[in-house]
Design a protein around this motif. Structure first.
Motif, PDB file in Angstrom:
ATOM      1  N   VAL A  91       0.850  -1.202   0.000  1.00 18.06           N
ATOM      2  CA  VAL A  91       0.000   0.000   0.000  1.00 18.06           C
ATOM      3  C   VAL A  91       0.879   1.243   0.000  1.00 18.06           C
ATOM      4  CG1 VAL A  91      -1.847   1.224   1.167  1.00 18.06           C
ATOM      5  CG2 VAL A  91      -1.768  -1.240   1.275  1.00 18.06           C
ATOM      6  N   CYS A  92       1.965   1.185   0.779  1.00 21.12           N
ATOM      7  CA  CYS A  92       2.884   2.317   0.894  1.00 21.12           C
ATOM      8  C   CYS A  92       3.481   2.662  -0.461  1.00 21.12           C
ATOM      9  CB  CYS A  92       3.964   1.976   1.903  1.00 21.12           C
ATOM     10  SG  CYS A  92       5.371   3.075   1.859  1.00 21.12           S
ATOM     11  N   ARG A  93       3.943   1.648  -1.213  1.00 18.74           N
ATOM     12  CA  ARG A  93       4.571   1.933  -2.510  1.00 18.74           C
ATOM     13  C   ARG A  93       3.546   2.439  -3.514  1.00 18.74           C
ATOM     14  NH1 ARG A  93       8.510   3.394  -0.327  1.00 18.74           N
ATOM     15  NH2 ARG A  93       9.112   4.173  -2.370  1.00 18.74           N
ATOM     16  N   CYS A  94       2.319   1.899  -3.466  1.00 20.01           N
ATOM     17  CA  CYS A  94       1.269   2.390  -4.365  1.00 20.01           C
ATOM     18  C   CYS A  94       1.019   3.868  -4.093  1.00 20.01           C
ATOM     19  CB  CYS A  94      -0.022   1.605  -4.152  1.00 20.01           C
ATOM     20  SG  CYS A  94       0.065  -0.076  -4.760  1.00 20.01           S
ATOM     21  N   GLU A  95       0.965   4.230  -2.805  1.00 19.91           N
ATOM     22  CA  GLU A  95       0.647   5.599  -2.426  1.00 19.91           C
ATOM     23  C   GLU A  95       1.816   6.541  -2.699  1.00 19.91           C
ATOM     24  OE1 GLU A  95      -2.015   6.995  -1.366  1.00 19.91           O
ATOM     25  OE2 GLU A  95      -1.352   8.840  -0.391  1.00 19.91           O
ATOM     26  N   VAL A  96       3.022   6.135  -2.308  1.00 21.63           N
ATOM     27  CA  VAL A  96       4.171   7.034  -2.375  1.00 21.63           C
ATOM     28  C   VAL A  96       4.668   7.182  -3.808  1.00 21.63           C
ATOM     29  CG1 VAL A  96       6.597   7.290  -1.694  1.00 21.63           C
ATOM     30  CG2 VAL A  96       4.894   6.575  -0.020  1.00 21.63           C
ATOM     31  N   CYS A  97       4.730   6.078  -4.534  1.00 25.83           N
ATOM     32  CA  CYS A  97       5.368   6.139  -5.853  1.00 25.83           C
ATOM     33  C   CYS A  97       4.383   5.935  -7.006  1.00 25.83           C
ATOM     34  CB  CYS A  97       6.487   5.105  -5.909  1.00 25.83           C
ATOM     35  SG  CYS A  97       7.275   5.001  -7.508  1.00 25.83           S
ATOM     36  N   ALA A  98       3.701   4.775  -7.020  1.00 24.72           N
ATOM     37  CA  ALA A  98       2.969   4.392  -8.228  1.00 24.72           C
ATOM     38  C   ALA A  98       1.840   5.362  -8.561  1.00 24.72           C
ATOM     39  CB  ALA A  98       2.426   2.985  -8.073  1.00 24.72           C
ATOM     40  N   SER A  99       1.208   5.967  -7.541  1.00 26.09           N
ATOM     41  CA  SER A  99       0.053   6.816  -7.832  1.00 26.09           C
ATOM     42  C   SER A  99       0.464   8.175  -8.373  1.00 26.09           C
ATOM     43  CB  SER A  99      -0.807   6.972  -6.580  1.00 26.09           C
ATOM     44  OG  SER A  99      -0.073   7.628  -5.580  1.00 26.09           O
ATOM     45  N   SER A 100       1.774   8.467  -8.398  1.00 28.44           N
ATOM     46  CA  SER A 100       2.168   9.782  -8.896  1.00 28.44           C
ATOM     47  C   SER A 100       3.290   9.718  -9.921  1.00 28.44           C
ATOM     48  CB  SER A 100       2.593  10.680  -7.726  1.00 28.44           C
ATOM     49  OG  SER A 100       3.684  10.095  -7.066  1.00 28.44           O
TER      50      SER A 100
END
Lengths: 212, 201
Positions: free
Chosen positions: A116-125
């Protein structure tokens, strides 16, 4: 704004040590403590987590411009749950014994904060290639962390590594190490070691310019 | 309260109604759902084969004296005849499942040839809480079912009990223990019924 964000290479390298998910971010403690009593289960867990993390990061990055802020976590969870279910079924079909041994810990990857952290921090932006590099780097970091803990626990607790005997025949197995307390003790000591080494390293780097 | 009544039309105006907000999730759910269905269809036969070979491997442990199992359908129900080396019927092994605390629990229940005693139980698949409910799969807890009479349905007790049809529940995992007990009782009853019908007709 875009320029402020790390590049693909930086993301990849950060995941391995500078932002290691286990030793730096202290995320994903559940699998870290629960399945590191042997290298085989630890590496299966690392592989399954890597698969889910890479797939989820790529999918979330592809749809990042369509995400609505208040529904984004729902999309992450949906994506992650899908890939976890695939991993669970594949393990049950092709690595049945391991799947039984890991039991509920594979479905629990859904709530692994690293993903969830990587999706939020990196992948979503960030763009797909950066998200993929980030996922691979973080997966490697997680794999290294699990491998280090599992090596200590399996060698001391069972005298074996990947099930192969490595300690001399007379070695008394420290059974405690393969039991839950061994997980906490090993994690604590290794975490301390990593922090100590990092402190030494940064001090050394700071000292050099003043000396020169 | 005021906030809520204001916020609702706001969202609708901005995002084009609830469908405008949720279309991505609906599309993803459909895509992922069909993807998972495909994975399940492709892998299910392999998983079923794994479970079958594990069942056959466990039969000698579940029914004392037996060496092999023979799969058959009694009145539509899948059972295994546990046979000794000479092919004599030593007992029955019945696959059974039911809802546990977290997910479906799949089990094997071993019974003697006369269906009077439970000779062993085994957990094929479970996703119960680690450290609490997942202890239903441990031999130490499962072994207490060995030798229980089937004349009355089993009941849970909170402490060790000398009453024959009592089994001790796991501390902190009452629902998981309850599920196992119900699955075993259900399996015994359904096998009795199936065999009675098969011999009656």
């Amino acid at each position: 704004m875009v320029n402020d964000q790390p590049t693909a290479l930086e993301r990849f390298i950060n995941g391995i040590l500078p932002e290691n998910p286990t030793y730096r971010q202290l995320l994903g403690m559940c699998p870290t403590l629960a399945v590191t009593n042997g290298m085989q289960s630890a590496m299966t867990m690392a592989g399954a987590t890597a698969f889910v993390l890479i797939c989820a990061n790529i999918v979330v990055s592809l749809i990042r411009n369509l995400l609505k802020p208040h529904l984004r976590i729902l999309v992450y969870t949906l994506t992650i749950a899908t890939f976890v279910t695939i991993a669970d079924r594949v393990l049950a079909a092709y690595m049945y014994d391991m799947s039984k041994q890991l039991g509920p810990y594979i479905p629990l990857i859904i709530v692994n904060c690293i993903i969830v952290c990587r999706c939020e921090v990196c992948a979503s932006s960030q763009a797909v290639h950066i998200a993929a590099a980030d996922a691979v780097g973080q997966s490697l970091g997680f794999t290294l962390a699990l491998a280090s803990i599992a090596t200590v626990r399996e060698v001391l607790g069972a005298g074996t590594w990947f099930g192969i005997a490595v300690m001399p025949a007379g070695f008394p197995n420290w059974v405690l190490m393969v039991l839950p307390p061994g997980a906490f003790i090993t994690l604590g000591l290794l975490l301390g070691l990593v922090n100590w080494l990092t402190a030494l390293w940064t001090q050394g780097r700071k000292a050099k310019p003043t000396a020169a | 309260m005021n906030e809520q009544t204001k916020a609702a039309p706001e969202i609708r105006r901005k995002g084009g109604g609830y469908l405008g907000q949720a279309w991505l999730i609906l599309v993803l759910a459909l895509l992922f759902g069909s993807g998972l269905a495909a994975v399940q269809m492709a892998l299910e036969p392999i998983i079923a084969r794994n479970k079958l070979s594990e069942t056959l491997l466990q039969i000698p442990n579940l029914v004392p004296g037996s060496e092999t199992g023979e799969q058959e359908r009694v009145n539509g129900q899948l059972v295994f005849r546990a046979l000794d080396a000479d092919g004599n019927l030593m007992g029955w092994v019945l696959p059974a499942s039911g809802q546990g605390f977290a997910d479906k629990i799949e089990m094997l229940v071993g019974l003697d040839a006369a269906l009077e005693t439970i000779t062993g139980i085994y957990v094929l698949d479970q996703k119960e809480t680690p450290g609490l409910g997942n202890r239903i799969a441990e031999a130490g807890w499962r072994d207490q079912f060995r030798g229980k009479p089937t004349s009355k349905p089993l009941e849970l007790s909170s402490a060790e009990s000398s009453i024959p049809h009592h089994v001790e529940a796991l501390t902190g995992a009452t629902i998981s223990s309850e599920s196992v007990k119900d699955i075993v009782n259900g399996a015994v009853a359904s096998l009795k019924e199936a065999l009675a019908k098969a011999s009656g007709s």
